[in-house]
Motif scaffolding. Structure first.
Motif, PDB file in Angstrom:
ATOM      1  N   VAL A   1       0.846  -1.202   0.000  1.00  0.00           N
ATOM      2  CA  VAL A   1       0.000   0.000   0.000  1.00  0.00           C
ATOM      3  C   VAL A   1       0.876   1.245   0.000  1.00  0.00           C
ATOM      4  O   VAL A   1       0.680   2.168  -0.790  1.00  0.00           O
ATOM      5  N   LEU A   2       1.870   1.294   0.880  1.00  0.00           N
ATOM      6  CA  LEU A   2       2.679   2.499   1.039  1.00  0.00           C
ATOM      7  C   LEU A   2       3.512   2.846  -0.192  1.00  0.00           C
ATOM      8  O   LEU A   2       3.871   4.006  -0.385  1.00  0.00           O
ATOM      9  N   ARG A   3       3.785   1.890  -1.060  1.00  0.00           N
ATOM     10  CA  ARG A   3       4.602   2.173  -2.258  1.00  0.00           C
ATOM     11  C   ARG A   3       3.906   3.148  -3.209  1.00  0.00           C
ATOM     12  O   ARG A   3       4.526   3.717  -4.096  1.00  0.00           O
ATOM     13  N   HIS A   4       2.620   3.346  -3.016  1.00  0.00           N
ATOM     14  CA  HIS A   4       1.856   4.269  -3.860  1.00  0.00           C
ATOM     15  C   HIS A   4       1.983   5.725  -3.398  1.00  0.00           C
ATOM     16  O   HIS A   4       1.423   6.622  -4.018  1.00  0.00           O
ATOM     17  N   PHE A   5       2.706   5.957  -2.293  1.00  0.00           N
ATOM     18  CA  PHE A   5       2.765   7.278  -1.672  1.00  0.00           C
ATOM     19  C   PHE A   5       4.202   7.731  -1.468  1.00  0.00           C
ATOM     20  O   PHE A   5       5.138   6.939  -1.495  1.00  0.00           O
ATOM     21  N   SER A   6       4.347   9.018  -1.252  1.00  0.00           N
ATOM     22  CA  SER A   6       5.621   9.601  -0.869  1.00  0.00           C
ATOM     23  C   SER A   6       5.599   9.752   0.652  1.00  0.00           C
ATOM     24  O   SER A   6       4.647  10.317   1.208  1.00  0.00           O
ATOM     25  N   LEU A   7       6.612   9.228   1.336  1.00  0.00           N
ATOM     26  CA  LEU A   7       6.704   9.293   2.795  1.00  0.00           C
ATOM     27  C   LEU A   7       7.909  10.145   3.163  1.00  0.00           C
ATOM     28  O   LEU A   7       9.019   9.874   2.708  1.00  0.00           O
ATOM     29  N   VAL A   8       7.698  11.166   3.981  1.00  0.00           N
ATOM     30  CA  VAL A   8       8.783  12.046   4.426  1.00  0.00           C
ATOM     31  C   VAL A   8       8.710  12.163   5.941  1.00  0.00           C
ATOM     32  O   VAL A   8       7.673  12.552   6.480  1.00  0.00           O
ATOM     33  N   GLN A   9       9.808  11.793   6.604  1.00  0.00           N
ATOM     34  CA  GLN A   9       9.854  11.926   8.057  1.00  0.00           C
ATOM     35  C   GLN A   9      10.784  13.069   8.418  1.00  0.00           C
ATOM     36  O   GLN A   9      11.923  13.125   7.968  1.00  0.00           O
ATOM     37  N   GLN A  10      10.275  13.993   9.235  1.00  0.00           N
ATOM     38  CA  GLN A  10      11.062  15.109   9.744  1.00  0.00           C
ATOM     39  C   GLN A  10      10.823  15.164  11.240  1.00  0.00           C
ATOM     40  O   GLN A  10       9.696  15.435  11.684  1.00  0.00           O
ATOM     41  N   GLY A  11      11.872  14.879  12.006  1.00  0.00           N
ATOM     42  CA  GLY A  11      11.709  14.827  13.450  1.00  0.00           C
ATOM     43  C   GLY A  11      10.726  13.727  13.804  1.00  0.00           C
ATOM     44  O   GLY A  11      10.841  12.602  13.337  1.00  0.00           O
ATOM     45  N   GLY A  12       9.731  14.038  14.597  1.00  0.00           N
ATOM     46  CA  GLY A  12       8.733  13.057  15.009  1.00  0.00           C
ATOM     47  C   GLY A  12       7.497  13.031  14.148  1.00  0.00           C
ATOM     48  O   GLY A  12       6.491  12.453  14.531  1.00  0.00           O
ATOM     49  N   THR A  13       7.553  13.651  12.953  1.00  0.00           N
ATOM     50  CA  THR A  13       6.375  13.733  12.088  1.00  0.00           C
ATOM     51  C   THR A  13       6.608  12.980  10.783  1.00  0.00           C
ATOM     52  O   THR A  13       7.619  13.186  10.116  1.00  0.00           O
ATOM     53  N   LEU A  14       5.669  12.102  10.433  1.00  0.00           N
ATOM     54  CA  LEU A  14       5.695  11.387   9.153  1.00  0.00           C
ATOM     55  C   LEU A  14       4.594  11.960   8.292  1.00  0.00           C
ATOM     56  O   LEU A  14       3.419  11.980   8.684  1.00  0.00           O
ATOM     57  N   THR A  15       4.959  12.461   7.101  1.00  0.00           N
ATOM     58  CA  THR A  15       3.996  13.049   6.174  1.00  0.00           C
ATOM     59  C   THR A  15       3.800  12.086   5.003  1.00  0.00           C
ATOM     60  O   THR A  15       4.782  11.665   4.377  1.00  0.00           O
ATOM     61  N   ILE A  16       2.545  11.750   4.714  1.00  0.00           N
ATOM     62  CA  ILE A  16       2.196  10.887   3.585  1.00  0.00           C
ATOM     63  C   ILE A  16       1.506  11.753   2.545  1.00  0.00           C
ATOM     64  O   ILE A  16       0.558  12.472   2.845  1.00  0.00           O
ATOM     65  N   SER A  17       1.990  11.694   1.310  1.00  0.00           N
ATOM     66  CA  SER A  17       1.364  12.440   0.219  1.00  0.00           C
ATOM     67  C   SER A  17       1.303  11.547  -1.014  1.00  0.00           C
ATOM     68  O   SER A  17       1.990  10.526  -1.089  1.00  0.00           O
ATOM     69  N   PRO A  18       0.472  11.922  -1.984  1.00  0.00           N
ATOM     70  CA  PRO A  18       0.375  11.102  -3.199  1.00  0.00           C
ATOM     71  C   PRO A  18       1.741  10.934  -3.858  1.00  0.00           C
ATOM     72  O   PRO A  18       2.527  11.888  -3.918  1.00  0.00           O
ATOM     73  N   GLY A  19       2.025   9.736  -4.311  1.00  0.00           N
ATOM     74  CA  GLY A  19       3.274   9.471  -4.998  1.00  0.00           C
ATOM     75  C   GLY A  19       3.125   9.656  -6.496  1.00  0.00           C
ATOM     76  O   GLY A  19       2.054  10.039  -6.978  1.00  0.00           O
ATOM     77  N   ALA A  20       4.174   9.364  -7.210  1.00  0.00           N
ATOM     78  CA  ALA A  20       4.141   9.456  -8.675  1.00  0.00           C
ATOM     79  C   ALA A  20       3.228   8.378  -9.215  1.00  0.00           C
ATOM     80  O   ALA A  20       3.129   7.282  -8.677  1.00  0.00           O
ATOM     81  N   ALA A  21       2.524   8.665 -10.291  1.00  0.00           N
ATOM     82  CA  ALA A  21       1.637   7.679 -10.936  1.00  0.00           C
ATOM     83  C   ALA A  21       2.459   6.514 -11.446  1.00  0.00           C
ATOM     84  O   ALA A  21       3.555   6.688 -11.957  1.00  0.00           O
ATOM     85  N   ARG A  22       1.913   5.330 -11.288  1.00  0.00           N
ATOM     86  CA  ARG A  22       2.613   4.103 -11.746  1.00  0.00           C
ATOM     87  C   ARG A  22       1.814   3.415 -12.803  1.00  0.00           C
ATOM     88  O   ARG A  22       0.681   3.417 -12.857  1.00  0.00           O
TER      89      ARG A  22
END
Length: 56
Positions: A35-56
Motif C-alpha cells: 500500500v505504502l509504495r503508492h505514496f511519498s513518505l517524508v519523516q522530519q523529526g517526530g512527524t511522518l507526512t504521507i502524500s500522493p506518490g508518482a503515478a505508476r
C-alpha cells in the motif's frame, strides 16, 4: 490473505489491494509496503507526512 476493492485512510484510497487479516492486532491497522509504495513518505523529526506518490 484476501483482496479488497479499496482501502481508504485520510483522503487517500488504494484500489484492489491485497490484505492480511490479523485479529491479534485488535483495533490497530498496519499498512504494508504493497500500500505504502503508492505514496511519498517524508519523516522530519517526530512527524511522518504521507502524500500522493508518482503515478505508476
Amino acid at each position: 490473505m484476501a483482496r479488497v476493492p479499496s482501502i481508504r485512510f485520510g483522503g487517500f484510497e488504494v484500489r484492489n489491494a491485497q490484505v492480511a487479516v490479523m485479529p491479534a492486532l485488535g483495533e490497530h491497522a498496519l499498512l504494508g509496503m504493497n500500500v505504502l509504495r503508492h505514496f511519498s513518505l517524508v519523516q522530519q523529526g517526530g512527524t511522518l507526512t504521507i502524500s500522493p506518490g508518482a503515478a505508476r
